[in-house]
Design an enzyme around this catalytic site. Sequence first.
Site, PDB file in Angstrom:
ATOM      1  N   GLU A 127       0.842  -1.208   0.000  1.00  0.00           N
ATOM      2  CA  GLU A 127       0.000   0.000   0.000  1.00  0.00           C
ATOM      3  C   GLU A 127       0.871   1.250   0.000  1.00  0.00           C
ATOM      4  OE1 GLU A 127       0.644   1.462   3.111  1.00  0.00           O
ATOM      5  OE2 GLU A 127       1.619  -0.433   3.658  1.00  0.00           O
TER       6      GLU A 127
ATOM      7  N   GLU B 242       4.347  -0.837   2.551  1.00  0.00           N
ATOM      8  CA  GLU B 242       4.596  -1.035   1.114  1.00  0.00           C
ATOM      9  C   GLU B 242       4.907  -2.485   0.762  1.00  0.00           C
ATOM     10  OE1 GLU B 242       7.276   2.007  -0.570  1.00  0.00           O
ATOM     11  OE2 GLU B 242       7.219   2.946   1.408  1.00  0.00           O
TER      12      GLU B 242
END
Length: 338
Positions: free
Chosen positions: A171, A314
């Site tokens: 994300e 991430e």
Amino acid sequence: MLEDLYIECPNENIRKEVLKNWESVLLSGEDFGILPGLTADYLMMTDGRGIRGLKPVMLLMCGDHGICKYGVSAFPQEVTVQMINGYGRGTAGANVMARHAGAGMIVVDVGTNFDLHGFSHVRQCKIAWGTEDFTQGPAMSYDQAVAALETGMRIADEVIDNGCNLLETGEMGIANTTSTAAIAAGFLDLPAELTVGRGSGINDERMKIKTEVVRRGLEINKPKPGDGLDVLCKMGGYDHAGLAGMMLAGAARHVPTMIDGVNATAAALIAYGINPRCADYMLCSHLSSDLSAKKMLEVLKLKPIVHAGMRLGEGTGASLAISILRSALDTYRELTGD
């Protein structure tokens, strides 16, 4: 699409058989720690099909958050698009660790505040130009939330059709840890003070602002504890929604998801609130250092594979854990002859 979702219970007999096979090849005193249980869980979730080898794909969902304007992050919103640009060059930490894990990466614009049509590596699935300011009302409408969830579901189905047997969360969206804290508080019925963490490493002054933003959002929206869709609409982000949809679709196809850090865990909580059975198809990569992570994992009944003090997000923690899972599966196959 969401209405037709059906998730079966995984086959516990497969798990028992894998653990029995491990016991048959270990000598007295040998201990592989979490590896036997990890391989047993994964093979159970995949109906044994995962024995042929891992084919992981990271879906990196990107979305911006209307509450960013209050200064809740150490970084400005422009960093969202800067990081997305880095993913295209392959130079971000998320790229490097995904490559080491042997995972493909798909970057998806579910709801950033930027025009990313010039980025050839980005899937264009924008639902809206960032969420609304949840201190003034819901972050998104019901229809927008469902559209974002179904975006994640569609892309997950695509990669599974192409052979993926392990989904990985990623994300990007500046201020998303504030939305995560709001999701955790709303879903678990906790005050902001017990869910707001330092995210990107904010100082005490920003921490006070962040806590007050979440407190105001809870007061204005009054999310229903345990109701995944209601909490998502009122407090969540499009990045959370895309990930939650991915997890739901994977569970329906017997493809597990490797959950990354605190933001992905909040997405997992949303998915669980929509269909609790999806948690049977989740693996937790690591314990985020953010405040709400442990509380959410307790509800999901997930145990971290590693404790590495990571808080980058991430998908980096998930990639690390996938490397461990790959080693565990390789060891199991070679020792048992499967």
